[in-house]
Design a protein around this motif. Sequence first.
Motif, mmCIF file in Angstrom:
data_model
loop_
_atom_site.group_PDB
_atom_site.id
_atom_site.type_symbol
_atom_site.label_atom_id
_atom_site.label_comp_id
_atom_site.label_asym_id
_atom_site.label_seq_id
_atom_site.Cartn_x
_atom_site.Cartn_y
_atom_site.Cartn_z
ATOM 1 N N GLY A 70 61.761 66.091 32.691
ATOM 2 C CA GLY A 70 60.620 67.311 33.446
ATOM 3 C C GLY A 70 60.711 68.347 34.364
ATOM 4 N N TRP A 71 61.443 67.971 35.272
ATOM 5 C CA TRP A 71 62.360 68.533 36.107
ATOM 6 C C TRP A 71 62.780 69.745 35.909
ATOM 7 C CZ3 TRP A 71 66.929 69.128 38.479
ATOM 8 C CH2 TRP A 71 67.473 70.092 39.574
ATOM 9 N N GLN A 72 63.760 69.013 34.466
ATOM 10 C CA GLN A 72 64.435 69.832 34.133
ATOM 11 C C GLN A 72 64.576 70.996 33.230
ATOM 12 O OE1 GLN A 72 67.669 66.891 32.009
ATOM 13 N NE2 GLN A 72 68.610 66.830 33.872
ATOM 14 N N GLN A 73 63.749 70.270 32.905
ATOM 15 C CA GLN A 73 62.799 71.481 31.765
ATOM 16 C C GLN A 73 61.645 72.737 32.666
ATOM 17 O OE1 GLN A 73 60.132 69.482 29.335
ATOM 18 N NE2 GLN A 73 62.255 68.426 28.000
ATOM 19 N N GLU A 74 61.585 72.096 33.554
ATOM 20 C CA GLU A 74 60.926 72.937 34.003
ATOM 21 C C GLU A 74 61.683 74.463 34.930
ATOM 22 O OE1 GLU A 74 57.364 70.857 35.756
ATOM 23 O OE2 GLU A 74 58.202 71.386 36.939
ATOM 24 N N ASN A 75 62.951 74.125 35.191
ATOM 25 C CA ASN A 75 63.901 74.665 36.060
ATOM 26 C C ASN A 75 64.562 75.335 35.141
ATOM 27 O OD1 ASN A 75 62.992 74.230 38.247
ATOM 28 N ND2 ASN A 75 64.235 72.847 38.819
ATOM 29 N N SER B 22 61.146 60.009 32.693
ATOM 30 C CA SER B 22 60.437 61.368 32.060
ATOM 31 C C SER B 22 60.484 62.384 33.943
ATOM 32 C CB SER B 22 59.030 60.239 32.187
ATOM 33 O OG SER B 22 58.072 61.827 32.015
ATOM 34 N N HIS B 23 60.737 61.944 34.908
ATOM 35 C CA HIS B 23 60.571 62.720 35.615
ATOM 36 C C HIS B 23 61.377 63.584 36.113
ATOM 37 C CE1 HIS B 23 59.467 64.137 39.841
ATOM 38 N NE2 HIS B 23 61.055 63.853 40.037
ATOM 39 N N VAL B 24 62.669 63.541 35.819
ATOM 40 C CA VAL B 24 64.063 64.511 35.737
ATOM 41 C C VAL B 24 63.924 64.925 34.458
ATOM 42 C CG1 VAL B 24 66.586 63.971 35.396
ATOM 43 C CG2 VAL B 24 65.293 61.986 36.742
ATOM 44 N N GLU C 25 61.964 48.337 32.198
ATOM 45 C CA GLU C 25 62.129 49.639 31.304
ATOM 46 C C GLU C 25 61.651 50.083 32.222
ATOM 47 O OE1 GLU C 25 62.143 47.638 27.931
ATOM 48 O OE2 GLU C 25 63.704 46.568 28.133
ATOM 49 N N GLU C 26 59.866 49.489 32.012
ATOM 50 C CA GLU C 26 58.697 51.282 32.466
ATOM 51 C C GLU C 26 59.592 51.813 33.231
ATOM 52 O OE1 GLU C 26 56.003 53.065 32.318
ATOM 53 O OE2 GLU C 26 56.167 51.822 30.540
ATOM 54 N N ASP C 27 60.199 51.473 34.557
ATOM 55 C CA ASP C 27 60.267 52.293 36.102
ATOM 56 C C ASP C 27 61.444 53.680 35.589
ATOM 57 O OD1 ASP C 27 61.140 52.842 38.607
ATOM 58 O OD2 ASP C 27 62.467 51.961 38.163
ATOM 59 N N GLN C 28 62.526 52.719 34.466
ATOM 60 C CA GLN C 28 63.289 53.215 34.483
ATOM 61 C C GLN C 28 63.161 54.535 33.022
ATOM 62 O OE1 GLN C 28 65.900 50.747 31.334
ATOM 63 N NE2 GLN C 28 66.697 49.963 33.890
ATOM 64 N N ARG C 29 62.007 54.401 32.392
ATOM 65 C CA ARG C 29 61.527 55.540 31.429
ATOM 66 C C ARG C 29 60.484 56.694 32.381
ATOM 67 N NH1 ARG C 29 60.544 51.383 27.684
ATOM 68 N NH2 ARG C 29 58.629 50.841 28.250
ATOM 69 N N ARG C 30 59.579 56.141 32.933
ATOM 70 C CA ARG C 30 59.212 56.801 34.375
ATOM 71 C C ARG C 30 60.122 57.851 35.787
ATOM 72 N NH1 ARG C 30 55.770 53.493 36.070
ATOM 73 N NH2 ARG C 30 56.955 52.341 37.004
ATOM 74 N N ARG C 31 61.434 56.882 35.866
ATOM 75 C CA ARG C 31 61.915 57.788 36.556
ATOM 76 C C ARG C 31 62.245 59.002 35.150
ATOM 77 N NH1 ARG C 31 65.986 53.527 38.917
ATOM 78 N NH2 ARG C 31 65.428 52.468 37.322
#
Length: 114
Positions: free
Chosen positions: A109-114, A105-107, A97-103
């Motif tokens: 964060g990336w979508q929000q920047e673009n 969050s990364h996705v 679950e922590e790995d899924q949250r990290r991934r």
Amino acid sequence: MTSRSDPTAARLRVRPWAGATADRHRTSVGASGLPPAAGKKDDPRWPGFARRHGFDLDCPVQWEVEALEPADFKRLVMEAVEMYLDRAALAQVMTEEEDQRRRLSHVLGWQQEN
């Protein structure tokens, strides 16, 4: 809703008060500070519960656990299910679950920047 014949549902059905004495039940409820409320006289589960835990069959009573503070509720649940937990499986699920949250969050964060 799961069927009673569903093996997964049967495995997950934990009766934390099974075998508990009325004193233990009353102590747990009393320690929570929850006031008792009148129970439903026509609840078909009441007679069995009352006999099992030493309550008066003619005076149904209940406690609304959603009135507990979330941390207190979590503590009570964890105490009740502790002996049934597979710590290794729990640790593995929590890691996944922590790995899924990290991934995620990364996705996000990336979508929000673009």
